[in-house]
Design an enzyme around this catalytic site. Structure first.
Site, short mmCIF file in Angstrom:
data_model
loop_
_atom_site.label_atom_id
_atom_site.label_comp_id
_atom_site.label_asym_id
_atom_site.label_seq_id
_atom_site.Cartn_x
_atom_site.Cartn_y
_atom_site.Cartn_z
N HIS A 421 0.82 -1.21 0.00
CA HIS A 421 0.00 0.00 0.00
C HIS A 421 0.86 1.26 0.00
O HIS A 421 0.61 2.20 -0.76
CB HIS A 421 -0.94 -0.01 1.21
CG HIS A 421 -1.74 1.25 1.34
ND1 HIS A 421 -1.30 2.34 2.08
CD2 HIS A 421 -2.92 1.61 0.80
CE1 HIS A 421 -2.19 3.30 1.98
NE2 HIS A 421 -3.19 2.89 1.22
N CYS A 752 34.59 4.09 -25.19
CA CYS A 752 33.81 4.32 -23.96
C CYS A 752 34.68 5.15 -23.03
O CYS A 752 35.76 4.75 -22.64
CB CYS A 752 33.41 3.00 -23.31
SG CYS A 752 34.73 1.80 -23.08
#
Length: 797
Positions: A421, A752
């Site tokens: 919840h 990279c």
């Protein structure tokens, strides 16, 4: 549909268009039974009372005036919410069912008992309002449910209590917030044969990643016993993640995440005493085991996909496993109303600068950072003392807490999973939250200044004090197309899915060592040769981490393959280049149990690292586990978009030795489409580019190491920092030449590194050299993409 169904209708006769008649839940159950049973989706039978039955009850007991006048007094401030809600509920509970409606309910129950082959079947009695489960309003948990109801009298009474729950305080507040007229919303009651999940397990699943909106993932939470503990967040459930695109291939097992929860209690049937259910502790064996086997996880995930396809939108589904028969069932399905409605405009990066010590951590809900004072509330009776704008810290939440949650800056709970919840409401409110933090209510105190960070992956952190942080929105509008591929550098599986909306061409560098350090934590050789680990603390830590694995090496393979799978899933089917481990010896030694296996080196940066480890007797068996993980990732899970990359390979002869060891461990270049790249980070990789190109399918230039070794500059030296320059002419000569030679040999070349992000002119240089791809950090992707497009526009054709 039978003409007699004025007050009661079997689920079989309902469809989703019947929401005005039987509410969202019941209409959805009818839709599932009527359309998806042939696809194998199992739904327990049952029936629904209609909106006509509700209004018949209201009018029979003259409740319209009571409702209208009480709510008018509430609106005028003459009644507080709690008093108004209680007055209306009391009036409902004091009423009597009209004979015709009560007879219809009893008749529907008797028929259900006949179909079940029982005198008094146990049923679940759930509320289904006619204005719930709508695309923009979930109404989750606003009304009551009653489980393990047996007998006609008990059922009629439970139905009355369901009607009264239309006016819980939280339901009144929610309808007011959403603009619904209280006297135009009716309540239908769903009566469904119980699944004996009290003897098995239950939970919730979403057909979308609940934190990132990644729409190709099924998220499943599971706990022992009845499913209310998962929905209410009173237990820490198991969590499973399944990659949807690979489910269609029956030979693949694309379970990319599998986390065992604490599951310290469960909800079961109560025997006597007037209670239908009760909560009991779980056994040690239950806490140590997964609720679902892999086959059951895949079955649920496939059902979730069938349901999503049928409804044409992401779904929130409740499921249950019968402990008597072993059968799986879907017991509820509703539209997901939060992430599916968020767009790319919500994408932003948070950078955290200085921060205090870590106080608590748990599962991260949302992706924001918030600072504020703590307000600890352990009991709903104390909600009145909450201070607006504080960080709400509590054990768990239920729908009664929603009014105070709306006033919080962030939420931290001791218990709960991603489908609890607290998690669901926090997402709907747009609040960062940390659930399942364990002891937050114990370690945090009122008025304490803290920073709640949900921007560091799937784990959230509470830091002491007010951290320095910045939110930077990412504008994904009008990103240009480029010939040069722009890819992502990713290391953290927990954060990989945050970037799925970026139009990246793949992952140019996935760092295996990050996954090992953060998800495995144990040195692989300590699992291969546990007798060599003599440190008692390390042995104890390994024992705890590998609990539940009969073969400790399987722990390494399982954790590593699943971690890499999350990265591979984020861009599938685009390529993902996974660099095999590239720890230095001092870094390996810091892994649990690692000190027993690592030599001490004066200069680890130039020592026993990368390719040299993979065939060495010191680490060969550890590398075999890495290969097993890659094999499982590609062949068992189905991520054939994964490319393997070998770091710090000093010579062609060393390349041959590594490729031989890989083949011995089931990774043979070219077989089943496997490509193998090499990091270009040593001058020898450039000088002998043609020889390396014969052995590998591509090069990935590691600009940091290549600069260090070309210029002879320690990249970590503060004294030499101004000499470390990736744009030095010598380094650029290296890059230009390896691109030229690799292309001559038919190999691909990428880079990279951070330089293209920091320096526009460096991106222009790479484009002018004809590089195939540039891989950058996600936060710099958009700017680099624009720089590359500009460079391509001015480059000679």
């Amino acid at each position: 549909m039978p003409e007699s169904a004025e007050f009661v209708v079997r689920f079989d006769y309902l469809r989703r268009a019947d929401v005005p008649r039987v509410g969202g839940k019941n209409a959805s159950l009818g839709e599932l039974i009527g359309n998806l049973s042939t696809a194998g989706v199992r739904v327990p039978p049952g029936f629904a009372t209609t909106a006509d039955a509700y209004w018949r009850y209201v009018d029979h007991n003259r409740l319209r005036d009571t409702i209208a006048t009480t709510l008018a007094d509430l609106a005028a401030g003459r009644f507080p919410l709690a008093e108004a809600g209680q007055a209306i509920r009391r009036a409902f509970l004091a009423g009597d069912w009209p004979d015709d409606v009560a007879g219809a309910i009893r008749g529907g129950y008797r028929e259900l008992c006949r179909r079940a082959g029982r005198d008094e079947a146990d049923v679940a009695v759930r509320s289904s309002a006619t204005a719930e489960d709508l695309p923009d309003a979930s109404f989750a948990g606003q009304q009551e449910s009653f489980l393990n109801i047996r007998g006609e009298d008990a059922l009629v009474d439970a139905c009355r209590r369901c009607l009264a729950s239309l006016f819980t305080d939280r339901a009144i507040s929610y309808r007011q917030a959403k603009g619904f007229d209280h006297l135009k919303v009716a309540l239908s009651v769903g009566v469904q044969r119980m699944v004996r999940a009290d003897l098995g397990g239950a939970g919730v699943m979403f057909t979308i990643d609940t934190e990132t909106g990644f729409d190709r993932m099924v998220l499943i939470d599971a706990a022992w016993g009845l499913g209310e503990t998962v929905v209410q967040g009173t237990v820490d459930p198991d969590e499973y993640q399944v990659f949807k695109p690979l489910l269609a291939d029956g030979s693949s097992v694309p379970i990319v995440g599998k986390t065992r929860g604490g599951k310290d209690r469960k909800l079961i049937y109560a025997e006597g005493g007037g209670r239908a259910t009760r909560t009991v502790p779980t056994s040690k064996a239950e806490r140590a085991a997964f609720v679902l086997a892999d086959g059951e996880i895949l079955t649920l995930a496939r059902w979730a996909c069938v349901i999503e396809d049928h409804y044409g939108q992401p779904m929130d589904v409740e499921w249950a496993k019968d402990g008597e028969t072993g059968e799986m069932f879907v017991v509820q399905a509703r539209p997901e109303t939060v992430q599916s409605r968020r767009g790319a405009e919500s994408l932003a990066t948070y950078t955290i600068g200085s921060k205090g010590r870590l106080l608590a951590s748990g599962l991260s809900i949302g992706d924001a950072v918030v600072a504020g004072p703590v307000c600890v509330i352990e009991d709903a009776a104390d909600i009145g003392r909450f201070v607006d704008g504080s960080v709400l810290v509590t054990r768990t939440t239920d729908p009664d807490w929603v009014p105070v949650m709306k006033r919080a800056a962030a939420i931290v709970t001791d218990h709960g999973g991603r489908t609890s919840h607290a998690a669901i409401v926090s997402r709907e409110l747009g609040l960062p939250a940390i659930v399942g933090a364990g002891d937050a209510t114990r370690v945090l105190h009122d008025e304490q200044a803290v920073t709640v960070s949900c921007a560091e992956g799937d784990k959230g952190f509470v830091y002491e004090g007010t951290a320095v942080y910045e939110r930077v929105p990412l504008d994904l509008g009008a990103i240009p197309a480029t010939r040069t591929k722009v890819m992502l550098n990713l290391a953290n599986p927990a954060a990989a899915l945050r970037w799925w909306r970026l139009p990246a061409d793949g992952v140019g560098l996935a760092r295996m060592e990050f996954v090992i350090a953060n998800m495995v934590k144990v040195h692989p050789m300590a699992l291969v040769r546990p007798e060599a680990v003599t440190d008692p603390a390390a042995r104890q830590a390994i024992e705890e981490l590998t609990a539940g694995y009969d073969d400790r090496t399987e722990y390494f393979v399982d954790r590593l393959s699943r971690g890499l799978a999350r990265i591979a899933a984020s861009v599938y089917p685009a390529p993902v280049i996974v660099r095999m481990s590239d720890f230095k010896t001092n870094e390996y030694a810091n892994l649990i149990g690692g000190a027993a296996f690592e030599p001490k080196e004066e200069n680890p940066m130039l020592g026993f690292r990368g390719a040299s480890r993979y065939y060495s007797p010191r680490y060969r068996d550890g590398f075999a586990l890495e290969c097993r993980a890659i094999g499982r990732l590609r062949e068992t899970m189905g991520f054939d978009n994964v490319i393997v990359m070998i770091p710090f390979c000093r010579s062609a002869a060393e390349a041959d030795r590594v490729l031989e060891v890989m083949a011995e461990n089931g990774l043979r270049r070219g077989e089943r489409g496997l490509e193998v790249y090499v990091m270009c980070e040593i001058p020898s990789n450039v000088i002998l580019a043609e020889a390396f190109a014969r052995r590998f399918d591509g090069f990935s230039i590691g600009s940091n190491d290549l600069t260090q070794l070309t210029l002879g500059v320690d990249r970590d030296s503060a004294e030499l920092a101004e000499l470390f320059d990736e744009q030095d002419e010598a380094v650029k000569w290296m890059i230009r030449n390896v691109i030229t030679e690799a292309h001559k040999a038919g190999a691909k070349v990428g880079l990279c590194g951070q330089a293209p992000s920091d320096h526009p002119e460096f991106a222009e240089f790479l484009v002018s050299c004809g590089i195939d791809s540039i891989s950058v950090t996600p936060d710099s992707f958009v700017s680099v993409k624009h720089r590359v497009a500009a460079a391509e526009a001015t480059a000679p054709s």
